[in-house]
Design an enzyme around this catalytic site. Structure first.
Site, mmCIF file in Angstrom:
data_model
loop_
_atom_site.group_PDB
_atom_site.id
_atom_site.type_symbol
_atom_site.label_atom_id
_atom_site.label_comp_id
_atom_site.label_asym_id
_atom_site.label_seq_id
_atom_site.Cartn_x
_atom_site.Cartn_y
_atom_site.Cartn_z
ATOM 1 N N LYS A 19 0.834 -1.215 0.000
ATOM 2 C CA LYS A 19 0.000 0.000 0.000
ATOM 3 C C LYS A 19 0.859 1.251 0.000
ATOM 4 O O LYS A 19 0.556 2.232 -0.663
ATOM 5 C CB LYS A 19 -0.872 0.017 1.254
ATOM 6 C CG LYS A 19 -2.303 -0.325 0.990
ATOM 7 C CD LYS A 19 -3.124 -0.130 2.250
ATOM 8 C CE LYS A 19 -2.617 -1.002 3.289
ATOM 9 N NZ LYS A 19 -2.884 -1.291 4.499
ATOM 10 N N TYR A 56 12.276 -6.193 14.479
ATOM 11 C CA TYR A 56 11.720 -7.459 13.992
ATOM 12 C C TYR A 56 10.200 -7.388 13.872
ATOM 13 O O TYR A 56 9.588 -8.116 13.112
ATOM 14 C CB TYR A 56 12.075 -8.616 14.934
ATOM 15 C CG TYR A 56 13.508 -9.059 14.837
ATOM 16 C CD1 TYR A 56 14.058 -9.430 13.603
ATOM 17 C CD2 TYR A 56 14.327 -9.111 15.954
ATOM 18 C CE1 TYR A 56 15.378 -9.835 13.498
ATOM 19 C CE2 TYR A 56 15.649 -9.517 15.861
ATOM 20 C CZ TYR A 56 16.172 -9.882 14.632
ATOM 21 O OH TYR A 56 17.476 -10.286 14.537
ATOM 22 N N ASP A 73 6.927 3.408 6.052
ATOM 23 C CA ASP A 73 6.300 3.900 4.819
ATOM 24 C C ASP A 73 6.548 5.399 4.616
ATOM 25 O O ASP A 73 6.564 5.877 3.479
ATOM 26 C CB ASP A 73 4.789 3.624 4.821
ATOM 27 C CG ASP A 73 4.474 2.233 4.274
ATOM 28 O OD1 ASP A 73 5.285 1.716 3.472
ATOM 29 O OD2 ASP A 73 3.439 1.662 4.650
ATOM 30 N N GLU A 143 -2.995 6.717 3.831
ATOM 31 C CA GLU A 143 -2.909 5.258 3.791
ATOM 32 C C GLU A 143 -3.412 4.724 5.128
ATOM 33 O O GLU A 143 -2.948 5.151 6.183
ATOM 34 C CB GLU A 143 -1.443 4.854 3.558
ATOM 35 C CG GLU A 143 -1.229 3.367 3.549
ATOM 36 C CD GLU A 143 0.254 2.961 3.558
ATOM 37 O OE1 GLU A 143 1.140 3.813 3.319
ATOM 38 O OE2 GLU A 143 0.515 1.781 3.835
ATOM 39 N N ASP A 150 -9.989 -6.199 9.836
ATOM 40 C CA ASP A 150 -9.290 -6.339 11.117
ATOM 41 C C ASP A 150 -10.090 -5.607 12.190
ATOM 42 O O ASP A 150 -10.590 -4.503 11.939
ATOM 43 C CB ASP A 150 -7.907 -5.661 11.076
ATOM 44 C CG ASP A 150 -6.943 -6.359 10.127
ATOM 45 O OD1 ASP A 150 -7.275 -7.465 9.669
ATOM 46 O OD2 ASP A 150 -5.877 -5.775 9.843
ATOM 47 N N LYS A 226 -15.266 -8.690 -14.818
ATOM 48 C CA LYS A 226 -15.874 -9.379 -13.681
ATOM 49 C C LYS A 226 -15.671 -8.565 -12.401
ATOM 50 O O LYS A 226 -16.599 -8.379 -11.603
ATOM 51 C CB LYS A 226 -15.221 -10.758 -13.557
ATOM 52 C CG LYS A 226 -15.957 -11.703 -12.656
ATOM 53 C CD LYS A 226 -15.417 -13.108 -12.845
ATOM 54 C CE LYS A 226 -16.030 -14.057 -11.849
ATOM 55 N NZ LYS A 226 -15.438 -15.392 -11.959
ATOM 56 N N CYS A 384 25.607 5.873 13.333
ATOM 57 C CA CYS A 384 25.077 5.919 14.698
ATOM 58 C C CYS A 384 25.786 4.888 15.584
ATOM 59 O O CYS A 384 26.950 5.095 15.918
ATOM 60 C CB CYS A 384 23.561 5.762 14.690
ATOM 61 S SG CYS A 384 22.824 6.574 16.116
ATOM 62 N N LEU A 385 25.159 3.757 15.913
ATOM 63 C CA LEU A 385 25.878 2.763 16.714
ATOM 64 C C LEU A 385 27.154 2.324 15.987
ATOM 65 O O LEU A 385 28.174 2.034 16.625
ATOM 66 C CB LEU A 385 24.985 1.543 16.984
ATOM 67 C CG LEU A 385 25.606 0.455 17.864
ATOM 68 C CD1 LEU A 385 25.916 0.980 19.253
ATOM 69 C CD2 LEU A 385 24.673 -0.754 17.972
ATOM 70 N N ARG A 465 20.676 7.937 22.114
ATOM 71 C CA ARG A 465 20.764 8.497 23.453
ATOM 72 C C ARG A 465 22.205 8.851 23.807
ATOM 73 O O ARG A 465 22.477 9.786 24.532
ATOM 74 C CB ARG A 465 20.290 7.428 24.449
ATOM 75 C CG ARG A 465 19.160 7.864 25.332
ATOM 76 C CD ARG A 465 18.708 6.734 26.233
ATOM 77 N NE ARG A 465 17.500 6.092 25.728
ATOM 78 C CZ ARG A 465 16.315 6.683 25.688
ATOM 79 N NH1 ARG A 465 16.148 7.913 26.124
ATOM 80 N NH2 ARG A 465 15.263 6.043 25.218
ATOM 81 N N HIS A 510 21.837 9.930 11.147
ATOM 82 C CA HIS A 510 21.401 8.924 10.168
ATOM 83 C C HIS A 510 21.250 9.557 8.786
ATOM 84 O O HIS A 510 20.155 10.008 8.441
ATOM 85 C CB HIS A 510 20.052 8.337 10.586
ATOM 86 C CG HIS A 510 20.109 7.483 11.801
ATOM 87 N ND1 HIS A 510 20.176 6.109 11.747
ATOM 88 C CD2 HIS A 510 20.124 7.806 13.124
ATOM 89 C CE1 HIS A 510 20.214 5.622 12.976
ATOM 90 N NE2 HIS A 510 20.187 6.629 13.831
ATOM 91 N N GLU A 512 20.940 8.150 6.021
ATOM 92 C CA GLU A 512 20.027 7.370 5.166
ATOM 93 C C GLU A 512 18.597 7.907 5.206
ATOM 94 O O GLU A 512 17.808 7.636 4.306
ATOM 95 C CB GLU A 512 20.064 5.883 5.563
ATOM 96 C CG GLU A 512 19.346 5.492 6.864
ATOM 97 C CD GLU A 512 20.183 5.711 8.135
ATOM 98 O OE1 GLU A 512 21.168 6.484 8.085
ATOM 99 O OE2 GLU A 512 19.829 5.121 9.184
#
Ligand code: GLN
Length: 537
Positions: A19, A56, A73, A143, A150, A226, A384-385, A465, A510, A512
């Site tokens: 989406k 994750y 997104d 979105e 649901d 259809k 960063c890290l 941090r 960051h 990126e």
């Protein structure tokens, strides 16, 4: 109500249909016609924002200039539209309830029973319209996360139904993204799941205006007919969305299917100007026809789930296209790395990026990788890290401070080369309390970073941090690791470099998060460019 028009994108049949990419592609085409467009995402989960979620669970947490921790997104929206988003562009059920409960405690609803309808739905709608009401946009695309049907997305769907009445006909439309599965044994595309999912929307009082149909095979005319008949949409509002080579093909595929035209017709907007997709086409052709190829090892602890590093992957695609170079990513799990295994694990890498992250797992692997690339003159980029680990590695192996560590890993260590600042020490809550969002940084002119940016003053986004501990700065600099980017307001170290190395840069921020198709990030370009040149020699 201001004059913005609203497009809602819902999803059916399954999640993961893309989406975000469809919304971003539509936004891209409308913007390419000169319209002012923004995209927002409403997520049905109860977390106030995704900042506290493990990667994750939900992939990368994307951070905006104003320091909002948001859904990944929003990264697609920024990369496809070349716009900057903010907290207003990402709202969760948790945030909605938080707002309503705060108002209830203040007495704003005094005397009333606070209910999902109208109080929660009113709050959702107020947030739907917030950006549109600024007067800055012609079109706001929203979105809706999750799938129709649901339990947790019900209030959002109900709010969409009500919003259509509030903004009136021709000012609002609903695009439903759905799946048309192919049954191999029968050799057939099946429309039934889509019929059911549209029925579910109808039960909630919403007739979708346009169907975008994800499919592995082209939709023949009889299937389109259809779908139109059973789902009650016009034939030319059945849009096919075939699996694409890259996500960056999707705007052009949607253009071919005339999604943008259908949208403008339904919103009674002019389509006189054609979208200017030339530069996009040019970018795609560079992505697909590289003249060079390099391999970068991405060392991180979430490598089983590449979504955790979404923006980094995309930044390499943008920089690679700019340089006509294909950047292959070699995924290296930091938890499996040690001084013993590092040489073998990185043997095919032309350069190494050590990724951002949190917590102890994989730290020693990252440090081993950094020692290896530092000593073997292999191009290195730490984010960063990754930058913090480079500092710890240098302290241990060059400054011989054997017990050097980050306070995050060793709270009462002897040499806290990465440490908490005073204002972070008092913080008890986890949510939204890191150094977040855009901060200024001043570059030293004698640095690779300056060479990349061609500018002394930059601004980059943060999410961490811990910081470089300036007590040690002199010692680092005299041993050859320089602070080449400094926050002008606080003196915090934002970039470290080893000038006496072919390419060794670590950033506390960051980069990126600011790379887009039309503005590939200077540091990713300079990293890939350095790798290409070193590989050639
Ligand atoms: N865990 C480190 C910190 O909080 C780095 C965070 C990151 O890489 N985004 O400072």
């Amino acid at each position: 109500m201001a004059s913005a028009k609203y497009i809602f994108v819902t999803g059916g049949v399954t999640s993961s249909l893309g989406k975000g990419i469809i919304a971003a592609s539509l936004g891209n085409l409308l913007k390419a016609r000169g319209l002012k467009v923004t995209i927002q995402k409403f997520d049905p989960y109860i977390n106030v924002d995704p900042g506290t979620l493990n990667p994750y669970e939900h992939g990368e947490c994307y951070v905006t200039d104003d320091g909002a921790e948001t859904d990944l997104d929003l990264g697609h929206y920024e990369r496809f539209l070349n716009i900057s988003t903010s907290q207003a562009n990402n709202v969760t059920t948790g945030r909605i309830y938080n707002n309503v409960i705060t108002k209830e405690r203040k007495g704003d609803y005094l005397g009333k029973t606070v209910q999902v309808i109208p109080h929660i739905t009113d709050e959702i709608k107020a947030n739907f319209f917030k950006l549109g009401e600024t007067g800055d946009y012609d079109i706001v695309i929203t979105e809706i996360g999750g799938c129709v049907g649901d339990i947790e997305s019900l209030p959002f769907i109900e709010a969409v139904r009500q919003a259509r009445w509030d903004v009136g006909e021709n000012n609002c439309l609903v695009i439903h993204l759905t799946l048309i599965p192919y049954l191999k044994a029968a050799g057939e595309l099946k429309t039934k799941p889509t019929q059911h999912s549209v029925k579910q929307l109808l039960e909630a009082g919403i007739q979708p205006d346009i169907l975008v149909c994800r499919s592995e095979h082209s939709l023949p005319p009889d299937i389109r007919k259809k779908l139109a008949l059973f789902c009650n949409v016009q034939l030319n509002s059945v849009i096919e969305a075939l699996d694409a080579d890259t996500i960056y093909d999707v705007p052009l595929l949607m253009r071919k299917e005339k999604l943008d035209e259908r949208v403008l017709t339904k919103l009674r907007m002019s389509h006189k100007t054609q979208p200017d997709v030339e530069s996009w086409r040019n970018f795609l052709s560079r992505v697909k026809n590289p003249t060079n190829e390099v391999t970068v090892a991405l060392v991180g602890k979430y490598v089983e789930l590449p979504d955790a590093y979404k923006s980094i992957i995309e930044s390499f695609i943008h920089a690679g296209a700019h340089l006509e170079c294909k950047v292959n990513i070699l995924w290296v799990s930091s938890s499996t790395l040690s001084e013993k295994t590092v040489q073998r694990a990185l043997k095919d890498a032309d350069g190494v990026l050590v990724a951002p992250g949190f917590g102890e797992r994989g730290i020693e692997g990252k440090i081993a990788a950094i020692r290896y690339v530092r000593e073997n003159q292999i191009p290195f980029f730490g984010i960063c890290l990754g930058m913090q680990c480079a500092v710890v590695e240098f302290a241990r192996n060059v400054l011989h401070l054997k017990e050097a560590a980050s306070t995050e890993i060793v709270p009462n260590g002897k040499h806290k080369v990465i440490d908490l600042m005073e204002d972070q020490k008092k913080i008890q809550d986890y949510g939204g309390t890191m150094r977040l969002g855009a901060y200024p940084c001043k570059l030293s002119k004698k640095s690779k970073a300056y060479h990349a940016y061609h500018s002394v003053n930059i601004e980059e986004r943060h999410r961490h941090r811990y910081e470089f501990n300036n007590v040690y700065l002199k010692e680092f600099e005299s041993a050859g690791m320089k602070a080449t980017g400094i926050n002008p307001d606080t003196g915090l170290v934002e970039i470290i470099e080893i000038p006496n190395h072919p390419y060794f840069i670590g950033t506390q921020f960051h980069p990126e998060l600011k790379s887009t198709v039309m503005n590939p990030h200077p540091l990713f370009i300079s990293f890939v460019d350095a790798i290409v040149k070193i590989k050639k020699n």
